[in-house]
Design a protein around this motif. Structure first.
Motif, PDB file in Angstrom:
ATOM      1  N   PRO A   1       0.570  -1.387  -0.179  1.00 42.73           N
ATOM      2  CA  PRO A   1       0.079  -0.175  -0.316  1.00 42.73           C
ATOM      3  C   PRO A   1       0.926   1.007   0.025  1.00 42.73           C
ATOM      4  CG  PRO A   1      -0.470  -1.700   1.702  1.00 42.73           C
ATOM      5  CD  PRO A   1       0.478  -1.912   0.930  1.00 42.73           C
ATOM      6  N   GLY A   2       0.419   2.854  -0.566  1.00 41.80           N
ATOM      7  CA  GLY A   2       0.885   3.152  -0.909  1.00 41.80           C
ATOM      8  C   GLY A   2       0.105   4.597  -0.826  1.00 41.80           C
ATOM      9  N   ASP A   3       0.551   6.104  -0.654  1.00 43.30           N
ATOM     10  CA  ASP A   3       0.621   7.082  -1.358  1.00 43.30           C
ATOM     11  C   ASP A   3      -0.280   7.845  -2.103  1.00 43.30           C
ATOM     12  OD1 ASP A   3      -0.335   7.331   1.288  1.00 43.30           O
ATOM     13  OD2 ASP A   3       0.600   8.563   2.687  1.00 43.30           O
ATOM     14  N   ARG A   4       0.327   7.091  -3.650  1.00 48.62           N
ATOM     15  CA  ARG A   4       0.481   7.747  -4.365  1.00 48.62           C
ATOM     16  C   ARG A   4       0.075   6.562  -5.761  1.00 48.62           C
ATOM     17  NH1 ARG A   4       5.063   6.206  -6.750  1.00 48.62           N
ATOM     18  NH2 ARG A   4       6.694   5.962  -5.714  1.00 48.62           N
ATOM     19  N   PRO A   5      -0.148   7.132  -6.923  1.00 52.72           N
ATOM     20  CA  PRO A   5       0.249   6.268  -8.063  1.00 52.72           C
ATOM     21  C   PRO A   5       0.963   4.993  -8.112  1.00 52.72           C
ATOM     22  CG  PRO A   5      -1.243   7.704  -9.145  1.00 52.72           C
ATOM     23  CD  PRO A   5       0.344   8.773  -7.986  1.00 52.72           C
ATOM     24  N   HIS A   6       0.570   3.841  -7.768  1.00 46.78           N
ATOM     25  CA  HIS A   6       2.019   3.074  -8.399  1.00 46.78           C
ATOM     26  C   HIS A   6       2.310   2.780  -9.511  1.00 46.78           C
ATOM     27  CE1 HIS A   6       1.031   1.212  -4.535  1.00 46.78           C
ATOM     28  NE2 HIS A   6       0.242   0.819  -4.384  1.00 46.78           N
ATOM     29  N   ARG A   7       3.918   3.049  -9.358  1.00 48.16           N
ATOM     30  CA  ARG A   7       5.208   2.445 -10.801  1.00 48.16           C
ATOM     31  C   ARG A   7       5.672   1.104 -10.467  1.00 48.16           C
ATOM     32  NH1 ARG A   7       8.297   8.370 -10.605  1.00 48.16           N
ATOM     33  NH2 ARG A   7       6.249   9.221 -11.467  1.00 48.16           N
ATOM     34  N   GLU A   8       5.847   1.029 -11.797  1.00 44.66           N
ATOM     35  CA  GLU A   8       5.864  -0.335 -12.137  1.00 44.66           C
ATOM     36  C   GLU A   8       7.734  -1.065 -11.022  1.00 44.66           C
ATOM     37  OE1 GLU A   8       5.414   0.919 -14.387  1.00 44.66           O
ATOM     38  OE2 GLU A   8       4.644   0.148 -15.852  1.00 44.66           O
TER      39      GLU A   8
ATOM     40  N   GLY B   1      -5.769   8.662 -14.563  1.00 46.21           N
ATOM     41  CA  GLY B   1      -6.296   9.488 -13.347  1.00 46.21           C
ATOM     42  C   GLY B   1      -8.183   9.618 -12.565  1.00 46.21           C
ATOM     43  N   THR B   2      -8.317  10.272 -13.310  1.00 47.46           N
ATOM     44  CA  THR B   2      -9.919  10.715 -13.136  1.00 47.46           C
ATOM     45  C   THR B   2     -10.721   9.318 -13.635  1.00 47.46           C
ATOM     46  OG1 THR B   2      -9.598  11.421 -15.601  1.00 47.46           O
ATOM     47  CG2 THR B   2      -9.977  12.923 -14.220  1.00 47.46           C
TER      48      THR B   2
ATOM     49  N   LEU C   1      -6.410   2.602  -4.476  1.00 50.18           N
ATOM     50  CA  LEU C   1      -5.360   1.873  -4.872  1.00 50.18           C
ATOM     51  C   LEU C   1      -5.438   2.704  -6.255  1.00 50.18           C
ATOM     52  CD1 LEU C   1      -5.512  -1.413  -5.436  1.00 50.18           C
ATOM     53  CD2 LEU C   1      -4.301  -0.521  -6.339  1.00 50.18           C
ATOM     54  N   ARG C   2      -4.394   3.675  -7.047  1.00 49.71           N
ATOM     55  CA  ARG C   2      -3.900   3.523  -8.546  1.00 49.71           C
ATOM     56  C   ARG C   2      -2.487   3.433  -9.081  1.00 49.71           C
ATOM     57  NH1 ARG C   2      -5.779   8.229  -5.069  1.00 49.71           N
ATOM     58  NH2 ARG C   2      -7.524   8.917  -5.147  1.00 49.71           N
ATOM     59  N   LEU C   3      -2.783   3.455 -10.233  1.00 43.34           N
ATOM     60  CA  LEU C   3      -1.883   2.712 -10.973  1.00 43.34           C
ATOM     61  C   LEU C   3      -1.383   3.766 -11.532  1.00 43.34           C
ATOM     62  CD1 LEU C   3      -2.681  -0.955 -12.821  1.00 43.34           C
ATOM     63  CD2 LEU C   3      -0.875  -0.555 -10.808  1.00 43.34           C
ATOM     64  N   ASP C   4       0.040   3.854 -11.920  1.00 41.42           N
ATOM     65  CA  ASP C   4       0.693   4.500 -13.547  1.00 41.42           C
ATOM     66  C   ASP C   4       1.029   4.651 -14.161  1.00 41.42           C
ATOM     67  OD1 ASP C   4       2.611   6.534 -14.454  1.00 41.42           O
ATOM     68  OD2 ASP C   4       3.679   7.277 -13.251  1.00 41.42           O
ATOM     69  N   ALA C   5       0.390   4.221 -15.768  1.00 37.72           N
ATOM     70  CA  ALA C   5       0.583   3.026 -16.653  1.00 37.72           C
ATOM     71  C   ALA C   5       1.798   3.875 -17.659  1.00 37.72           C
ATOM     72  CB  ALA C   5      -0.905   3.128 -16.790  1.00 37.72           C
ATOM     73  N   SER C   6       2.119   4.927 -17.720  1.00 37.36           N
ATOM     74  CA  SER C   6       3.249   5.888 -18.457  1.00 37.36           C
ATOM     75  C   SER C   6       4.144   5.036 -18.644  1.00 37.36           C
ATOM     76  CB  SER C   6       3.455   7.126 -17.254  1.00 37.36           C
ATOM     77  OG  SER C   6       3.990   6.471 -16.534  1.00 37.36           O
TER      78      SER C   6
END
Ligand SMILES: NC(=O)c1ccc[n+]([C@@H]2O[C@H](COP(=O)([O-])OP(=O)(O)OC[C@H]3O[C@@H](n4cnc5c(N)ncnc54)[C@H](O)[C@@H]3O)[C@@H](O)[C@H]2O)c1
Length: 325
Positions: free
Chosen positions: A123-130, A239-240, A274-279
């Motif tokens: 668990p973390g506060d910002r969108p997860h990166r790989e 993100g939206t 829970l958010r993901l960073d898919a960049s």
């Protein structure tokens, strides 16, 4: 191609999509996990070599790979439900972790897209990166983090061409799994029974099933061409489109009459957000989600409305694939 978990929700959509692209598909799975199921309604077994076997059985996996001689393996077979993992942690680890080791061990030179989950992260506060730490506060999530470790070790120590795909909160027509929000709403609409929300304020990165599946297909293509794509990849919505459960329910209630109740708040293993960073997938694979959240909900509600009114589930599914591809 070999698809494990082809009798499940995502595996049935993937098999239909691969067949519409002209691929030969062998499936290896247990029985459909729900009744009804997309697999049965869309007669997916008629479109592939439909093998039944248990990924906990190394020999069954090896026989399936030998018969299929695949260039690409999509490994989706799993015990996929968090609450079921609380009742049977060891069984969940056996299928999700040992089963993955069997699939990777049998795959040989094939490119493997190994489907894990956004729940593999600590668990973390910002969108997860790989590169973020792996974790898991329940057996299902821990099994998905362990699946990531097994895949990484296979890649690094044994030279396997394996990528992992992390996505979550997938919605779409034809899902009747227990303890998932949209299937709960479908059951409530069909039965007239109230639907009880356990975590109305939990924020999740909802996305239509065709988004991550498009990612798995792109990843397989790149991975078959070059080992540089053998790593972990997030596939998540903009993100939206990370929204609370309550927002989803309110949108669906505009289309279906639902009696919605809320459980008193309680402490448990569900992460509040829970958010993901898919960049990385966007930039290096050229991937983008297929449908934004309103369109994803519309497609899901429409799928169930059409099938309930007597439309052929295979036709409805293939039409949605064609429209979004
Ligand atoms: N649906 C989601 O929202 C979601 C989110 C994140 C990750 N995932 C992952 O995506 C994959 C597919 O999910 P799904 O929603 O289609 O799951 P599902 O429960 O609908 O299907 C699971 C499939 O795995 C097969 N299976 C289960 N145990 C098996 C065993 N021991 N041996 C052989 N086959 C077995 C089932 O027969 C079925 O074909 C899973 O790995 C899941 O963890 C799904």
């Amino acid at each position: 191609m070999l698809v494990t978990g082809h009798t499940g929700f995502k595996g049935a959509w993937l098999t239909l999509w691969l067949r519409s692209l002209g691929a030969d598909v062998t499936g290896l799975s247990g029985p459909p996990p729900t009744a009804p199921s997309l697999f049965e309604l869309a007669r997916v077994g008629e479109l592939c070599a439909d093998r039944r076997g248990d990924v906990r059985d190394a020999d069954a996996v090896l026989q399936a790979v030998r018969a299929a001689r695949p260039e690409v393996v999509f490994h989706l077979a799993a015990q996929s439900i968090v609450r079921a993992s609380l009742d049977d942690p060891a069984g969940t680890y056996e299928t999700n972790v040992l089963g993955t080791a069997h699939v990777l061990g049998a795959a040989g030179d094939a490119a493997v897209v190994c489907v894990t989950s956004d729940k593999c992260y600590a668990p973390g506060d910002r969108p997860h990166r790989e590169g973020d730490p792996l974790g898991g506060r329940d057996p299902y999530s821990a099994s998905k983090a362990a699946q990531e470790l097994v895949a990484a070790a296979h890649r690094e120590a044994l030279g396997g061409r394996v990528a992992t795909a992390r996505a979550g909160n997938v919605i779409g027509g034809g899902d009747w799994a227990r303890d998932r929000l949209l299937p709960d709403l479908v059951r409530a609409r069909d039965s007239g029974e109230p639907v009880v929300l356990r975590h109305p304020d939990a924020v999740r990165p909802w996305q239509h099933v065709l988004g991550p599946l498009a990612g798995y297909l792109l990843l397989a293509e790149r991975l078959a061409g070059s080992p540089e794509f053998a790593s972990a990849w997030n596939f998540g919505p903009a993100g939206t489109d990370a929204r609370p459960v309550r927002w989803i329910v309110d949108r669906v209630r505009e289309r279906w009459p639902l009696d919605v109740r809320t459980d008193p708040p309680r402490e448990d293993v569900e992460a509040p957000a829970l958010r993901l960073d898919a960049s990385a997938a966007r930039e290096r694979l050229g991937w983008a989600p297929r449908l934004d959240l309103p369109a994803a909900l519309d497609a899901t509600v429409s799928w169930h409305d059409q099938v309930r009114a007597g439309a052929d589930a295979r036709t409805v599914t293939l039409t949605q694939i064609e429209e979004a591809a």
